[in-house]
Scaffold this motif. Structure first.
Motif, short mmCIF file in Angstrom:
data_model
loop_
_atom_site.label_atom_id
_atom_site.label_comp_id
_atom_site.label_asym_id
_atom_site.label_seq_id
_atom_site.Cartn_x
_atom_site.Cartn_y
_atom_site.Cartn_z
N ARG A 155 34.83 34.45 -4.84
CA ARG A 155 36.07 33.57 -4.85
C ARG A 155 35.16 32.07 -4.70
O ARG A 155 35.18 30.98 -4.79
CB ARG A 155 36.60 33.61 -3.97
CG ARG A 155 37.78 32.48 -3.06
CD ARG A 155 38.89 32.74 -2.12
NE ARG A 155 39.30 31.43 -2.36
CZ ARG A 155 39.56 30.74 -0.98
NH1 ARG A 155 38.34 31.51 -0.30
NH2 ARG A 155 39.33 29.98 -0.45
N LEU A 165 34.62 23.54 -8.71
CA LEU A 165 35.52 22.53 -8.62
C LEU A 165 35.01 20.69 -8.09
O LEU A 165 35.39 19.81 -8.36
CB LEU A 165 36.36 22.41 -7.30
CG LEU A 165 37.74 23.02 -8.10
CD1 LEU A 165 38.71 23.63 -6.51
CD2 LEU A 165 38.81 22.72 -8.97
N ARG A 193 33.42 31.30 -7.70
CA ARG A 193 35.08 30.27 -8.37
C ARG A 193 35.00 28.69 -7.46
O ARG A 193 35.85 27.87 -8.71
CB ARG A 193 36.21 31.15 -8.77
CG ARG A 193 36.15 32.30 -9.13
CD ARG A 193 37.52 32.76 -9.87
NE ARG A 193 37.91 32.62 -8.08
CZ ARG A 193 37.84 33.97 -7.65
NH1 ARG A 193 37.64 35.67 -7.72
NH2 ARG A 193 38.71 34.48 -6.55
N LEU A 194 34.80 28.74 -6.88
CA LEU A 194 35.89 26.84 -6.34
C LEU A 194 34.64 26.26 -6.20
O LEU A 194 34.67 24.65 -6.41
CB LEU A 194 36.01 27.67 -4.59
CG LEU A 194 37.40 28.66 -4.30
CD1 LEU A 194 37.34 28.54 -2.74
CD2 LEU A 194 38.36 27.89 -4.88
N VAL A 200 37.24 28.75 -12.08
CA VAL A 200 38.39 28.02 -11.61
C VAL A 200 39.85 27.72 -12.32
O VAL A 200 40.40 27.25 -11.55
CB VAL A 200 37.72 27.24 -10.86
CG1 VAL A 200 37.73 26.06 -11.21
CG2 VAL A 200 38.50 27.18 -8.92
N GLU A 248 42.37 30.86 -10.79
CA GLU A 248 42.31 30.43 -9.21
C GLU A 248 44.13 30.22 -9.86
O GLU A 248 43.42 28.67 -10.64
CB GLU A 248 41.34 29.81 -8.59
CG GLU A 248 40.22 30.32 -8.02
CD GLU A 248 40.85 31.28 -6.68
OE1 GLU A 248 41.71 30.68 -5.89
OE2 GLU A 248 39.81 32.06 -6.27
N ARG A 276 43.78 26.04 -6.54
CA ARG A 276 42.90 24.74 -6.36
C ARG A 276 43.16 23.23 -5.95
O ARG A 276 41.69 22.65 -4.84
CB ARG A 276 42.89 24.81 -7.78
CG ARG A 276 42.54 25.76 -8.90
CD ARG A 276 41.91 24.87 -10.04
NE ARG A 276 43.10 24.42 -11.07
CZ ARG A 276 43.98 24.91 -11.56
NH1 ARG A 276 43.54 26.39 -11.97
NH2 ARG A 276 44.68 24.71 -11.85
#
Length: 619
Positions: free
Chosen positions: A527, A534, A530-531, A591, A595, A600
């Protein structure tokens, strides 16, 4: 049906549809099953409107029951049970049968009996639903009959006629329509001097086929009948002459002659002919050998596409004269499903070292002990490619000096350094000059010189990673009209760069390689990874990462450490963590697809609040 977990505890599944859903997932272990197929198999009649929700609830319950033992993961529009296939009786059965087809008859008999001993009645007999039993159970039953037939043939070949009679009589009493098994039984009875019983079995089977199925005996049963009537020898496939005696205390091998000595062990793959660069890494490897002369373990660790295997094989070929007793090589598939198990690898290595199948122990510790005994006093080189964990490697390490083990992995395998004294050599992106040299070797140095600026930009778009560079070179060789500038322009579009850096072979792409590393992460680290997609730019600071994830610093540091262990990030000074462009692009793609938009937006607000607070504090 019960599920036995590692501590021996049995998990009851009740008698309802939960049992059916579990049976479907278990039968297709490590393969994604669409929800539609789960619904089709789980309901005999038309499924109710709420069937999808029912399946989801059952999957949630299975996840609770299997927590810490196996994983039921979501894959697209379906689910997959991720587990060791050999923990599933049906898959263990198939593996044993497969092994039995590749070994000597007496060993095959033991393996087939072990396989058939896994059965506890009819396939899926306690699973509710006729449709699931018809769809999944029929194939298993056919495989069981084929294994029983194989066992009968091997016993007949070895002259163990009484055992054939014992094995087949009980089965045929409940399944009298199997003609091939009846033919085997008749041949065993004939060879035992029981001709009348053989003929009686034929007539009983013929009457059953005619009365119940309305058919006459087929060729196999008819041929056996005529052979018994004519007093001809039992016809066993490829048997000429008397059956060979099996091994015994005074006969360790199939004949009076000892086995032929194995050929020289030279399992290394071919080296890449245009190998270039990696001077720093080769110097580090040689220094390790200077410290621990021709022995020990060294780990080549690096991210996806760094060329770890190419370097390991290149260096191993250079070292062959120093290890005259041979070289062993295996791809451990540590990041694939399923990975190679140490017991399987030990079996392969023991065969290469000249151990007959009949002498290879079943238990992994015994295989490992025999392997280490055989390596003692030898000077051998062992390359363990693509290792996933230290536990996968440890049973394959020698116990005495003289053998060098080279391990490649996407992880650092810190446990091998801490507990086993292994050395670590990190394999990162190539230096810019080496990357240009690799490109020039593939495309021609004159072309690189003529388009120098575009070539330098191209190697940076590929993160100076050998795999990405070789894919780019292959694409350019296939499109002779493209200039380096054309190709570099295509790669400049980050939305399509990963797609462009892929080949026809689905395993030869940067995205596929990064996916293997990502899928091996814990859920929390995945996780966070993925974040981080951003965040623009090449690095992220630890406090910003904590704000982005909404976690405390301690938890965030643990997850960042896991990402560094997997070579998806690299820790820098001052609490910063760097990543390559391709890793950043891949994280951004994840992401966006995995997500939810609200999650997001929330992560970005947390990051914005953190940044505003940091600016206020610094002001």
């Amino acid at each position: 049906m019960e599920i036995e977990v590692n501590n021996g505890r049995l998990l009851g599944l009740g008698a309802g549809r939960l049992r059916t859903v579990a049976a479907i997932l278990i039968s297709e272990v490590n393969r994604a099953i669409p929800v539609g197929r789960l619904i089709d198999l789980a309901w005999d009649a038309d499924p109710p409107a709420r069937a999808r929700g029912v399946v989801h609830n059952h999957v949630h319950r299975l996840r609770q029951l299997l927590a810490g033992q196996a994983e039921v993961a979501t894959r697209g529009q379906g689910y997959v049970l991720i587990a060791d296939p050999c923990a599933v009786d049906a898959h263990r059965f198939q593996e044993l049968v497969s092994v039995a087809r590749e070994v000597e008859p007496w060993t095959a008999v033991a393996k087939l009996r072990q396989a058939l001993g896994l059965w506890r009645g009819e396939a899926l007999a306690d699973v509710p639903g006729d449709r699931v039993r018809r769809t999944l159970g029929v194939g298993l039953t056919q495989a069981r009959v084929a294994a029983l037939q194989e066992l009968g043939s091997k016993l007949l070949l070895l002259g163990r006629y009484g055992e054939v009679v014992t094995e087949l009589t009980a089965w045929l009493a409940e399944h009298p329509s199997h003609e091939e098994l009846t033919a085997l039984l008749m041949r065993a009875l004939q060879a035992s001097g029981r001709q009348a019983e053989a003929l009686d079995h034929y007539h009983r089977t013929r009457r059953y086929l005619k009365g119940q199925l309305g058919i006459d005996p087929g060729p196999a049963l008819s041929e056996a009948y005529l052979a018994v009537l004519g007093g001809r020898p039992a016809a066993v496939s490829h048997l000429s002459g008397p059956p060979p005696a099996g091994p015994g205390p005074d006969r360790p091998y199939a004949s009076d002659r000892p086995p032929t000595p194995p050929p020289a062990i030279a399992q290394l793959p071919p080296r890449v002919l245009d190998f270039c660069g990696r001077v720093r890494e080769i110097v580090a490897l040689e220094r390790h050998l200077d410290r621990v002369p021709r022995a020990g373990c060294v780990v080549l660790a690096g991210g996806c596409g760094a060329g770890k295997t190419t370097l390991a094989v290149h260096w191993a070929h250079r070292l062959k004269p120093e290890f005259p007793d041979g070289q062993l090589f295996v791809n451990l598939r540590g990041f694939e499903r399923p990975p190679m198990r140490p017991g399987t690898v030990l079996g392969m290595f023991l065969r290469a070292l000249g151990v007959p199948d009949a002498k290879i122990p079943d238990a992994v510790p015994e295989r490992s002990a025999l392997y280490r005994s055989l390596l003692a006093g030898r000077r051998m080189l062992v390359v363990l490619d693509n290792a996933g964990t230290a536990e996968q490697v440890r049973p394959l390490l020698p116990a005495t000096p003289g053998t060098l083990v080279v391990v490649t992995s996407r992880r650092r395998l810190s446990g091998l350094m801490i507990c086993d004294g292994a050395a670590l050599v990190t394999v990162g992106p190539l230096p810019a000059d080496d990357a240009l040299e690799m490109l020039g070797t593939a495309l021609g140095r004159q072309r690189i010189a003529a388009e120098g600026a575009a070539a330098r930009e191209l190697v940076e778009r590929c993160d100076r990673l050998p795999l990405a560079l070789r894919i780019a070179a292959a694409r350019l060789m296939a499109h002779v009209g493209w200039s380096l500038a054309d190709w570099t322009k295509k790669l400049a579009d980050e939305r399509h760069r990963l797609c462009e850096l892929s080949a026809a072979d689905p395993g030869l792409s940067m995205e596929a390689g990064l996916s293997l590393s990502y899928r091996a992460l814990s859920s929390g680290a995945a996780r966070l990874f993925r974040l981080l997609g951003l965040v623009p730019g090449p690095d992220v600071e630890v406090h910003a990462a904590a704000a982005l994830a909404g976690h405390d610093l301690e938890r965030t540091r643990r997850q960042l450490a896991e990402l560094c262990e997997a070579h998806l990030l690299e820790e820098q000074a001052g609490g910063h963590f760097a990543r390559t462009e391709l890793v950043r692009i891949y994280a951004g793609k994840l992401v966006a697809s995995e997500e939810a938009p609200a999650d997001r937006d929330l992560a970005l607000r947390r990051l914005s609040d953190h940044s505003a607070g940091a600016r206020w504090r610094s002001g």
